[in-house]
Design a protein around this motif. Sequence first.
Motif, mmCIF file in Angstrom:
data_model
loop_
_atom_site.group_PDB
_atom_site.id
_atom_site.type_symbol
_atom_site.label_atom_id
_atom_site.label_comp_id
_atom_site.label_asym_id
_atom_site.label_seq_id
_atom_site.Cartn_x
_atom_site.Cartn_y
_atom_site.Cartn_z
ATOM 1 N N PRO A 50 0.808 -1.224 0.000
ATOM 2 C CA PRO A 50 0.000 0.000 0.000
ATOM 3 C C PRO A 50 0.842 1.274 0.000
ATOM 4 O O PRO A 50 0.311 2.372 -0.127
ATOM 5 C CB PRO A 50 -0.825 -0.113 1.274
ATOM 6 C CG PRO A 50 -0.041 -0.994 2.167
ATOM 7 C CD PRO A 50 0.708 -1.945 1.273
ATOM 8 N N ARG A 51 2.160 1.137 0.151
ATOM 9 C CA ARG A 51 3.060 2.281 0.029
ATOM 10 C C ARG A 51 4.273 1.823 -0.779
ATOM 11 O O ARG A 51 4.918 0.848 -0.437
ATOM 12 C CB ARG A 51 3.504 2.803 1.394
ATOM 13 C CG ARG A 51 4.336 4.088 1.286
ATOM 14 C CD ARG A 51 4.712 4.700 2.612
ATOM 15 N NE ARG A 51 3.625 5.026 3.496
ATOM 16 C CZ ARG A 51 2.868 6.128 3.424
ATOM 17 N NH1 ARG A 51 3.069 7.003 2.468
ATOM 18 N NH2 ARG A 51 1.909 6.343 4.301
ATOM 19 N N PRO A 57 1.676 6.603 -1.483
ATOM 20 C CA PRO A 57 0.571 5.677 -1.183
ATOM 21 C C PRO A 57 0.085 5.032 -2.483
ATOM 22 O O PRO A 57 -0.011 5.703 -3.517
ATOM 23 C CB PRO A 57 -0.510 6.579 -0.594
ATOM 24 C CG PRO A 57 0.203 7.808 -0.155
ATOM 25 C CD PRO A 57 1.361 7.973 -1.100
ATOM 26 N N PHE A 58 -0.210 3.741 -2.420
ATOM 27 C CA PHE A 58 -0.630 3.008 -3.617
ATOM 28 C C PHE A 58 -1.833 2.139 -3.252
ATOM 29 O O PHE A 58 -1.669 1.039 -2.725
ATOM 30 C CB PHE A 58 0.536 2.159 -4.137
ATOM 31 C CG PHE A 58 0.303 1.590 -5.511
ATOM 32 C CD1 PHE A 58 0.243 2.413 -6.622
ATOM 33 C CD2 PHE A 58 0.153 0.219 -5.698
ATOM 34 C CE1 PHE A 58 0.042 1.896 -7.901
ATOM 35 C CE2 PHE A 58 -0.048 -0.311 -6.958
ATOM 36 C CZ PHE A 58 -0.105 0.534 -8.061
ATOM 37 N N PRO A 59 -3.057 2.618 -3.509
ATOM 38 C CA PRO A 59 -4.246 1.876 -3.078
ATOM 39 C C PRO A 59 -4.560 0.631 -3.893
ATOM 40 O O PRO A 59 -5.373 -0.186 -3.484
ATOM 41 C CB PRO A 59 -5.368 2.907 -3.213
ATOM 42 C CG PRO A 59 -4.887 3.850 -4.259
ATOM 43 C CD PRO A 59 -3.389 3.897 -4.121
ATOM 44 N N ASP A 109 -7.627 -7.037 3.066
ATOM 45 C CA ASP A 109 -6.459 -7.596 2.383
ATOM 46 C C ASP A 109 -5.303 -6.603 2.397
ATOM 47 O O ASP A 109 -4.152 -6.967 2.628
ATOM 48 C CB ASP A 109 -6.796 -7.965 0.937
ATOM 49 C CG ASP A 109 -7.699 -9.175 0.817
ATOM 50 O OD1 ASP A 109 -7.980 -9.840 1.835
ATOM 51 O OD2 ASP A 109 -8.147 -9.448 -0.322
ATOM 52 N N ARG A 110 -5.606 -5.337 2.129
ATOM 53 C CA ARG A 110 -4.551 -4.327 2.125
ATOM 54 C C ARG A 110 -4.003 -4.090 3.528
ATOM 55 O O ARG A 110 -2.794 -3.918 3.710
ATOM 56 C CB ARG A 110 -5.055 -3.017 1.520
ATOM 57 C CG ARG A 110 -3.911 -2.023 1.347
ATOM 58 C CD ARG A 110 -4.290 -0.798 0.583
ATOM 59 N NE ARG A 110 -5.222 -0.009 1.341
ATOM 60 C CZ ARG A 110 -6.213 0.693 0.811
ATOM 61 N NH1 ARG A 110 -6.408 0.703 -0.483
ATOM 62 N NH2 ARG A 110 -7.014 1.387 1.564
ATOM 63 N N ALA A 111 -4.863 -4.104 4.537
ATOM 64 C CA ALA A 111 -4.431 -3.878 5.921
ATOM 65 C C ALA A 111 -3.428 -4.938 6.368
ATOM 66 O O ALA A 111 -2.558 -4.652 7.190
ATOM 67 C CB ALA A 111 -5.637 -3.850 6.852
ATOM 68 N N GLU A 112 -3.526 -6.134 5.823
ATOM 69 C CA GLU A 112 -2.550 -7.184 6.138
ATOM 70 C C GLU A 112 -1.132 -6.775 5.731
ATOM 71 O O GLU A 112 -0.160 -7.284 6.278
ATOM 72 C CB GLU A 112 -2.897 -8.488 5.406
ATOM 73 C CG GLU A 112 -4.138 -9.165 5.876
ATOM 74 C CD GLU A 112 -4.486 -10.381 5.022
ATOM 75 O OE1 GLU A 112 -3.758 -10.674 4.037
ATOM 76 O OE2 GLU A 112 -5.486 -11.034 5.330
ATOM 77 N N VAL A 116 -1.591 2.683 5.867
ATOM 78 C CA VAL A 116 -1.192 3.907 5.188
ATOM 79 C C VAL A 116 -2.320 4.907 5.427
ATOM 80 O O VAL A 116 -3.388 4.811 4.811
ATOM 81 C CB VAL A 116 -0.958 3.664 3.675
ATOM 82 C CG1 VAL A 116 -0.641 4.969 2.965
ATOM 83 C CG2 VAL A 116 0.158 2.656 3.467
ATOM 84 N N HIS A 117 -2.081 5.852 6.338
ATOM 85 C CA HIS A 117 -3.165 6.731 6.769
ATOM 86 C C HIS A 117 -3.767 7.559 5.637
ATOM 87 O O HIS A 117 -4.952 7.854 5.662
ATOM 88 C CB HIS A 117 -2.706 7.637 7.920
ATOM 89 C CG HIS A 117 -1.759 8.715 7.512
ATOM 90 N ND1 HIS A 117 -0.409 8.500 7.355
ATOM 91 C CD2 HIS A 117 -1.983 10.019 7.218
ATOM 92 C CE1 HIS A 117 0.168 9.634 6.977
ATOM 93 N NE2 HIS A 117 -0.755 10.565 6.895
#
Length: 179
Positions: A50-51, A57-59, A109-112, A116-117
């Motif tokens: 995600p970063r 930041p890369f969503p 899935d991304r939080a795993e 990234v605030h």
Amino acid sequence: MSTESTTPAPGLADDDAAAVHAQLGREARGVVEVAHRCPCGRPDVLRTLPRLADGTPFPTTYYATCPRLTGALSTLEAQGVMREMTERLQDDEALAEAYRRAHEAYLADRAELGAVHEIDGISAGGMPTRVKCLHVLAGHALAAGPGVNPLGDEAVEAVGQWWAPGPCVVPTEDGWERR
């Protein structure tokens, strides 16, 4: 056309990194793993951090790389499929609820991969209220499997067998070639 990569992408085996380099025409960034493989055996969706290494930041957690898949999805976008899907979300409560759950699954899935605030609560592809990018939705659907992202599943079904002509990239004596 030779598209040999000199530096393997972190998170990818050398062969996969070379295939993805040939698919994209550049080195992949922020790769964690191959999230889905095309039936031909090559990567077609990557899971990304995600970063990015430069701090951006890369969503887009699930990044479609196969040029045949992305081309077919671009054709659907040009035909107005995203607008039609967004309209259906306004009229179909069950579809809207399933799409909201897809958004939550994407965020989980991304939080795993880390927090990234700058992109907290923001998934990708327009989720949960609209359809902005079929590439993201199809990538998520392929990586997560059927039944997780209903509109991603529809996009994958609509593109048909993008792999039928064979691999989009093949090894050559001096690297890899895009087909």
